[in-house]
Design a protein around this motif. Structure first.
Motif, PDB file in Angstrom:
ATOM      1  N   GLY A 142       0.838  -1.260  -0.087  1.00 53.55           N
ATOM      2  CA  GLY A 142       0.102  -0.022   0.012  1.00 53.55           C
ATOM      3  C   GLY A 142       0.734   1.207  -0.014  1.00 53.55           C
ATOM      4  N   GLU A 143       2.135   1.200  -0.322  1.00 51.10           N
ATOM      5  CA  GLU A 143       3.156   2.389  -0.321  1.00 51.10           C
ATOM      6  C   GLU A 143       3.115   3.174  -1.606  1.00 51.10           C
ATOM      7  OE1 GLU A 143       6.929   1.763   1.250  1.00 51.10           O
ATOM      8  OE2 GLU A 143       6.475  -0.049   2.642  1.00 51.10           O
ATOM      9  N   ILE A 144       3.209   4.437  -1.315  1.00 48.11           N
ATOM     10  CA  ILE A 144       3.266   5.220  -2.633  1.00 48.11           C
ATOM     11  C   ILE A 144       5.002   5.755  -2.944  1.00 48.11           C
ATOM     12  CG2 ILE A 144       2.424   7.377  -3.470  1.00 48.11           C
ATOM     13  CD1 ILE A 144      -0.200   7.185  -2.076  1.00 48.11           C
ATOM     14  N   CYS A 197       9.785   5.520  -5.801  1.00 49.76           N
ATOM     15  CA  CYS A 197      10.713   6.294  -6.317  1.00 49.76           C
ATOM     16  C   CYS A 197      11.914   6.622  -5.262  1.00 49.76           C
ATOM     17  CB  CYS A 197      10.412   7.628  -6.861  1.00 49.76           C
ATOM     18  SG  CYS A 197       9.167   7.674  -8.237  1.00 49.76           S
ATOM     19  N   HIS A 198      11.508   6.543  -4.118  1.00 49.05           N
ATOM     20  CA  HIS A 198      12.250   6.837  -2.801  1.00 49.05           C
ATOM     21  C   HIS A 198      12.570   5.603  -1.973  1.00 49.05           C
ATOM     22  CE1 HIS A 198      11.960  11.106  -3.888  1.00 49.05           C
ATOM     23  NE2 HIS A 198      10.795  11.050  -4.227  1.00 49.05           N
ATOM     24  N   PRO A 249      14.022   5.108   2.438  1.00 52.50           N
ATOM     25  CA  PRO A 249      14.578   5.584   3.478  1.00 52.50           C
ATOM     26  C   PRO A 249      15.906   5.601   3.833  1.00 52.50           C
ATOM     27  CG  PRO A 249      13.221   3.713   4.076  1.00 52.50           C
ATOM     28  CD  PRO A 249      12.919   3.976   2.479  1.00 52.50           C
ATOM     29  N   HIS A 250      16.518   4.222   3.153  1.00 46.23           N
ATOM     30  CA  HIS A 250      18.062   4.224   3.541  1.00 46.23           C
ATOM     31  C   HIS A 250      18.825   3.953   2.256  1.00 46.23           C
ATOM     32  CE1 HIS A 250      16.828   4.001   7.799  1.00 46.23           C
ATOM     33  NE2 HIS A 250      15.792   3.025   7.388  1.00 46.23           N
ATOM     34  N   GLN A 251      19.916   4.596   2.221  1.00 42.74           N
ATOM     35  CA  GLN A 251      20.844   3.882   1.130  1.00 42.74           C
ATOM     36  C   GLN A 251      20.632   4.440  -0.271  1.00 42.74           C
ATOM     37  OE1 GLN A 251      21.933  -0.135   1.957  1.00 42.74           O
ATOM     38  NE2 GLN A 251      23.112   0.439   3.516  1.00 42.74           N
ATOM     39  N   GLY A 252      19.804   5.775  -0.245  1.00 44.13           N
ATOM     40  CA  GLY A 252      19.367   6.342  -1.454  1.00 44.13           C
ATOM     41  C   GLY A 252      20.587   6.717  -2.322  1.00 44.13           C
ATOM     42  N   ALA A 271      17.328  14.179  -6.571  1.00 40.85           N
ATOM     43  CA  ALA A 271      16.374  14.227  -5.515  1.00 40.85           C
ATOM     44  C   ALA A 271      16.636  13.385  -4.253  1.00 40.85           C
ATOM     45  CB  ALA A 271      14.988  13.701  -6.305  1.00 40.85           C
ATOM     46  N   PRO A 272      16.139  13.688  -3.115  1.00 37.90           N
ATOM     47  CA  PRO A 272      16.606  13.120  -1.908  1.00 37.90           C
ATOM     48  C   PRO A 272      16.046  11.698  -1.949  1.00 37.90           C
ATOM     49  CG  PRO A 272      14.701  14.504  -1.659  1.00 37.90           C
ATOM     50  CD  PRO A 272      15.083  15.050  -2.896  1.00 37.90           C
ATOM     51  N   LEU A 273      17.116  10.871  -1.228  1.00 38.62           N
ATOM     52  CA  LEU A 273      16.648   9.468  -1.237  1.00 38.62           C
ATOM     53  C   LEU A 273      16.291   8.780  -2.255  1.00 38.62           C
ATOM     54  CD1 LEU A 273      14.749   9.814   2.252  1.00 38.62           C
ATOM     55  CD2 LEU A 273      17.375   9.076   2.208  1.00 38.62           C
ATOM     56  N   TRP A 274      16.764   8.969  -3.337  1.00 39.57           N
ATOM     57  CA  TRP A 274      16.349   8.513  -4.874  1.00 39.57           C
ATOM     58  C   TRP A 274      16.760   6.957  -4.805  1.00 39.57           C
ATOM     59  CZ3 TRP A 274      13.009  10.140  -7.809  1.00 39.57           C
ATOM     60  CH2 TRP A 274      12.784   9.413  -9.128  1.00 39.57           C
ATOM     61  N   SER A 275      15.729   5.978  -5.460  1.00 39.00           N
ATOM     62  CA  SER A 275      15.969   4.703  -5.303  1.00 39.00           C
ATOM     63  C   SER A 275      16.162   4.023  -6.539  1.00 39.00           C
ATOM     64  CB  SER A 275      14.914   3.942  -4.389  1.00 39.00           C
ATOM     65  OG  SER A 275      13.802   4.051  -5.187  1.00 39.00           O
ATOM     66  N   ARG A 276      15.771   4.545  -7.707  1.00 37.19           N
ATOM     67  CA  ARG A 276      15.643   3.984  -9.045  1.00 37.19           C
ATOM     68  C   ARG A 276      17.289   4.226  -9.738  1.00 37.19           C
ATOM     69  NH1 ARG A 276      11.020   2.731 -10.811  1.00 37.19           N
ATOM     70  NH2 ARG A 276      11.631   2.635 -13.050  1.00 37.19           N
ATOM     71  N   ALA A 277      17.414   3.426 -10.524  1.00 39.65           N
ATOM     72  CA  ALA A 277      18.671   3.289 -11.241  1.00 39.65           C
ATOM     73  C   ALA A 277      18.648   4.384 -12.333  1.00 39.65           C
ATOM     74  CB  ALA A 277      18.756   2.008 -12.051  1.00 39.65           C
TER      75      ALA A 277
END
Length: 212
Positions: free
Chosen positions: A41-43, A47-48, A50-53, A59-65
């Protein structure tokens, strides 16, 4: 001091809630998507993280390659940003065929090649784009990563002043995806609303830059 901290915390919570609400129900609400672990259920996690972005991302805490590989350059008979001496220094091109800044983040989904599920589980790509015709604007999209400056304005002859266009420019003074779109605080966040950064009534978004 304690009271001040309470007010600051409350303001942060309210602003975060407002940003979250702008994505809820929009075209970027992937909370129900199978590739995004619908059961969570997360939005934000699309894209983000909380850790190791990616701390180098725009953009902050970015998670996509970040999208890799060459991009097809935008071309048009009336396009002047790829003319010589149109950049701020007057020694190069105002347009870069390699996207920069926040546009690179948008292209982690919208390049027509990258999987929506960047972990490799899903084989789905954005159906509104395709690799042959799009990458960095292609032949039927607005070009991005343009150095909007006085030299370009003079060469083009149909652009507003830098001061007039400033609300639509990035912090680096460039035209990017974010010049027209705002993921977190869009003017119209409904599906089909285009996530526009401001109203385009009477082509207001267009005429902020284009003196037509």
């Amino acid at each position: 001091m304690k009271t001040k901290n309470i007010f600051l915390t409350l303001a942060l919570v309210l602003s975060t809630t407002f940003a979250f609400a702008q994505i809820t129900g929009s075209a970027h609400d992937f909370s129900g998507a199978a590739w995004n672990d619908a059961s969570s259920g997360e939005i934000c996690n699309a894209c983000h993280t909380p850790h190791q972005g990616d701390v180098a991302a725009a953009a902050p805490l970015w998670s996509r390659a970040i999208t890799a590989g060459a991009f097809t350059a935008y071309t048009s008979a009336t396009f002047t940003a790829n003319d010589a001496n149109t950049d701020t220094a007057g020694t190069g091109l105002a347009y870069s065929a390699t996207p920069s800044g926040v546009s690179l983040l948008c292209l982690t989904c919208h390049d027509g090649v990258s999987k929506l599920d960047y972990t490799g589980v899903a084989a789905t790509t954005m159906t509104i784009q395709n690799a042959a015709a799009v990458r960095n604007g292609g032949n039927d999209e607005h070009p991005i990563s343009i150095d909007y400056n006085a030299n370009l304005i003079t060469a083009d002859g149909g652009l507003q002043s830098v001061a007039t266009a400033l609300p639509r420019l990035s912090a680096q003074g460039t035209v990017e995806c974010s010049s027209c779109h705002d993921v977190h605080g869009s003017f119209d966040n409904t599906v089909g609303g285009g996530l526009l950064a401001a109203t385009n009534a009477n082509s207001a978004l267009c005429t902020t830059c284009h003196a037509k």
